[in-house]
Design a protein around this motif. Structure first.
Motif, PDB file in Angstrom:
ATOM      1  N   ILE A 133      16.863 -50.348  82.255  1.00 29.93           N
ATOM      2  CA  ILE A 133      17.870 -49.285  82.270  1.00 29.93           C
ATOM      3  C   ILE A 133      17.999 -48.651  80.890  1.00 29.93           C
ATOM      4  N   GLU A 134      18.033 -49.487  79.848  1.00 23.19           N
ATOM      5  CA  GLU A 134      18.150 -48.957  78.489  1.00 23.19           C
ATOM      6  C   GLU A 134      16.937 -48.117  78.110  1.00 23.19           C
ATOM      7  N   LEU A 135      15.748 -48.581  78.518  1.00 24.48           N
ATOM      8  CA  LEU A 135      14.531 -47.811  78.226  1.00 24.48           C
ATOM      9  C   LEU A 135      14.517 -46.487  78.974  1.00 24.48           C
ATOM     10  N   SER A 136      14.981 -46.494  80.221  1.00 22.60           N
ATOM     11  CA  SER A 136      15.021 -45.244  80.991  1.00 22.60           C
ATOM     12  C   SER A 136      16.005 -44.258  80.368  1.00 22.60           C
ATOM     13  N   ARG A 137      17.122 -44.759  79.854  1.00 23.47           N
ATOM     14  CA  ARG A 137      18.088 -43.886  79.197  1.00 23.47           C
ATOM     15  C   ARG A 137      17.508 -43.295  77.917  1.00 23.47           C
ATOM     16  N   ALA A 138      16.813 -44.144  77.150  1.00 25.89           N
ATOM     17  CA  ALA A 138      16.191 -43.656  75.923  1.00 25.89           C
ATOM     18  C   ALA A 138      15.126 -42.607  76.224  1.00 25.89           C
ATOM     19  N   THR A 139      14.371 -42.823  77.298  1.00 20.83           N
ATOM     20  CA  THR A 139      13.336 -41.868  77.696  1.00 20.83           C
ATOM     21  C   THR A 139      13.952 -40.537  78.119  1.00 20.83           C
ATOM     22  N   LEU A 140      15.031 -40.605  78.899  1.00 19.86           N
ATOM     23  CA  LEU A 140      15.701 -39.382  79.346  1.00 19.86           C
ATOM     24  C   LEU A 140      16.277 -38.610  78.161  1.00 19.86           C
ATOM     25  N   THR A 141      16.857 -39.330  77.216  1.00 19.88           N
ATOM     26  CA  THR A 141      17.387 -38.674  76.011  1.00 19.88           C
ATOM     27  C   THR A 141      16.266 -37.986  75.237  1.00 19.88           C
ATOM     28  N   ASN A 142      15.122 -38.654  75.141  1.00 19.30           N
ATOM     29  CA  ASN A 142      13.977 -38.093  74.439  1.00 19.30           C
ATOM     30  C   ASN A 142      13.472 -36.833  75.134  1.00 19.30           C
ATOM     31  N   SER A 185       5.495 -26.595  66.640  1.00 19.16           N
ATOM     32  CA  SER A 185       6.388 -26.924  67.739  1.00 19.16           C
ATOM     33  C   SER A 185       5.801 -28.037  68.608  1.00 19.16           C
ATOM     34  N   SER A 186       4.514 -27.935  68.914  1.00 16.98           N
ATOM     35  CA  SER A 186       3.861 -28.967  69.729  1.00 16.98           C
ATOM     36  C   SER A 186       3.845 -30.310  69.008  1.00 16.98           C
ATOM     37  N   ILE A 187       3.556 -30.259  67.718  1.00 17.49           N
ATOM     38  CA  ILE A 187       3.531 -31.496  66.926  1.00 17.49           C
ATOM     39  C   ILE A 187       4.913 -32.144  66.903  1.00 17.49           C
ATOM     40  N   THR A 188       5.946 -31.324  66.786  1.00 15.56           N
ATOM     41  CA  THR A 188       7.312 -31.851  66.762  1.00 15.56           C
ATOM     42  C   THR A 188       7.658 -32.558  68.062  1.00 15.56           C
ATOM     43  N   VAL A 189       7.316 -31.939  69.190  1.00 12.38           N
ATOM     44  CA  VAL A 189       7.612 -32.520  70.493  1.00 12.38           C
ATOM     45  C   VAL A 189       6.849 -33.831  70.693  1.00 12.38           C
ATOM     46  N   VAL A 190       5.565 -33.830  70.356  1.00 13.88           N
ATOM     47  CA  VAL A 190       4.754 -35.042  70.522  1.00 13.88           C
ATOM     48  C   VAL A 190       5.239 -36.162  69.606  1.00 13.88           C
ATOM     49  N   SER A 191       5.589 -35.812  68.387  1.00  6.36           N
ATOM     50  CA  SER A 191       6.079 -36.812  67.435  1.00  6.36           C
ATOM     51  C   SER A 191       7.394 -37.421  67.907  1.00  6.36           C
ATOM     52  N   ASN A 192       8.259 -36.570  68.433  1.00  5.24           N
ATOM     53  CA  ASN A 192       9.527 -37.079  68.940  1.00  5.24           C
ATOM     54  C   ASN A 192       9.305 -38.012  70.128  1.00  5.24           C
ATOM     55  N   ALA A 193       8.368 -37.658  71.000  1.00  5.35           N
ATOM     56  CA  ALA A 193       8.071 -38.512  72.147  1.00  5.35           C
ATOM     57  C   ALA A 193       7.503 -39.850  71.703  1.00  5.35           C
ATOM     58  N   ASN A 194       6.694 -39.841  70.651  1.00 10.00           N
ATOM     59  CA  ASN A 194       6.083 -41.072  70.157  1.00 10.00           C
ATOM     60  C   ASN A 194       7.094 -42.021  69.531  1.00 10.00           C
ATOM     61  N   ARG A 195       8.297 -41.524  69.241  1.00  7.81           N
ATOM     62  CA  ARG A 195       9.324 -42.421  68.707  1.00  7.81           C
ATOM     63  C   ARG A 195       9.671 -43.531  69.684  1.00  7.81           C
ATOM     64  N   LEU A 196       9.428 -43.300  70.990  1.00 12.20           N
ATOM     65  CA  LEU A 196       9.717 -44.330  71.988  1.00 12.20           C
ATOM     66  C   LEU A 196       8.866 -45.581  71.784  1.00 12.20           C
ATOM     67  N   ARG A 197       7.747 -45.433  71.102  1.00  7.36           N
ATOM     68  CA  ARG A 197       6.913 -46.605  70.827  1.00  7.36           C
ATOM     69  C   ARG A 197       7.619 -47.577  69.898  1.00  7.36           C
ATOM     70  N   LEU A 198       8.590 -47.087  69.150  1.00  6.60           N
ATOM     71  CA  LEU A 198       9.343 -47.934  68.224  1.00  6.60           C
ATOM     72  C   LEU A 198      10.604 -48.510  68.862  1.00  6.60           C
ATOM     73  N   TRP A 199      10.874 -48.100  70.106  1.00  4.05           N
ATOM     74  CA  TRP A 199      12.104 -48.561  70.767  1.00  4.05           C
ATOM     75  C   TRP A 199      12.035 -50.044  71.066  1.00  4.05           C
ATOM     76  N   LYS A 200      13.154 -50.728  70.852  1.00  7.11           N
ATOM     77  CA  LYS A 200      13.236 -52.155  71.156  1.00  7.11           C
ATOM     78  C   LYS A 200      14.530 -52.430  71.902  1.00  7.11           C
ATOM     79  N   PRO A 201      14.516 -53.360  72.854  1.00  8.16           N
ATOM     80  CA  PRO A 201      15.747 -53.692  73.599  1.00  8.16           C
ATOM     81  C   PRO A 201      16.788 -54.313  72.687  1.00  8.16           C
ATOM     82  N   THR A 202      18.050 -54.188  73.078  1.00  7.65           N
ATOM     83  CA  THR A 202      19.136 -54.715  72.254  1.00  7.65           C
ATOM     84  C   THR A 202      19.141 -56.240  72.245  1.00  7.65           C
ATOM     85  N   GLN A 203      18.670 -56.852  73.331  1.00  7.31           N
ATOM     86  CA  GLN A 203      18.619 -58.312  73.412  1.00  7.31           C
ATOM     87  C   GLN A 203      17.340 -58.729  74.113  1.00  7.31           C
TER      88      GLN A 203
END
Length: 207
Positions: A133-142, A185-203
């Protein structure tokens, strides 16, 4: 409950129960902290259900439920406007898993439960539900951030490229600059999307 009789007379009673996972209470609290209402639907009797619910911190539960009862409860909550996620691992959970907006099947559960659910957890911990659920929320925000960035760029730059500022400044946007801005603009969008690779669960779930 197991009864032991000797020569037709009751000699002993044995209470048998499945131990809860060590991280069950923490996982339930994590879901609640994420803003979710956790409800337990079980086929066990009222006494057992109350004991389990109390131990893991669930205030609302329904006991003695059949597969049809669980399915009907999901429908009732959906009719009330709720978005319902169902977690289960057995044949009795399959109808409710299929009916829920999102069904989470425990990976060690039955095949029919996994086929009925939309998501199958690789492990048996409820932390997997919270993580999904947390990952899906982070993805939707992205995704929303990328849409705002892309539309904002187009709304701002396309009129400039069309010459809307020419009557005021006497300048037109160079095709070279326009092409570079489009690439940026394309680089910005792709870079922002790649931030999800750094996402980690809270627990993390207990091993």
């Amino acid at each position: 409950m197991v009864y032991l009789a000797v020569n037709g007379k009751l000699a002993a009673l044995f209470g048998v129960s499945d131990p809860l996972r060590k991280d069950a209470a923490a996982a339930v609290k994590r879901l609640q902290d994420d803003g979710l209402t956790v409800v337990m639907l079980t086929g066990d009797n009222e006494h057992t259900a109350a004991a389990v619910a109390r131990e893991v911190g669930i205030s609302e539960f329904k006991a003695g439920m059949t597969p049809d009862d669980k399915h009907a409860e999901i429908e009732r909550r959906q009719a009330a406007g709720e978005v319902v996620g169902m977690v289960g691992d057995g044949i009795n959970d399959a109808p409710a898993l299929a009916r829920a907006n999102v069904g989470f099947a425990i990976g060690q559960g039955t095949d029919i439960a996994m086929e009925s659910a939309g998501i199958t957890l690789m492990r048996g911990s409820l932390h997997g539900v919270a993580t999904a659920i947390e990952l899906s929320r982070a993805t939707l925000t992205n995704i929303k951030q990328n849409l705002v960035g892309a539309f904002g760029y187009n709304v701002l730059c396309i009129p400039i490229a069309a010459g809307v500022l020419y009557p005021v400044t006497g300048m037109l946007l160079s095709p070279i600059i326009a092409g570079a801005a489009m690439s940026l603009s394309s680089i910005t969008v792709v870079s922002n999307a790649n931030r999800l690779r750094l996402w980690k669960p809270t627990q993390q779930e207990a091993v």
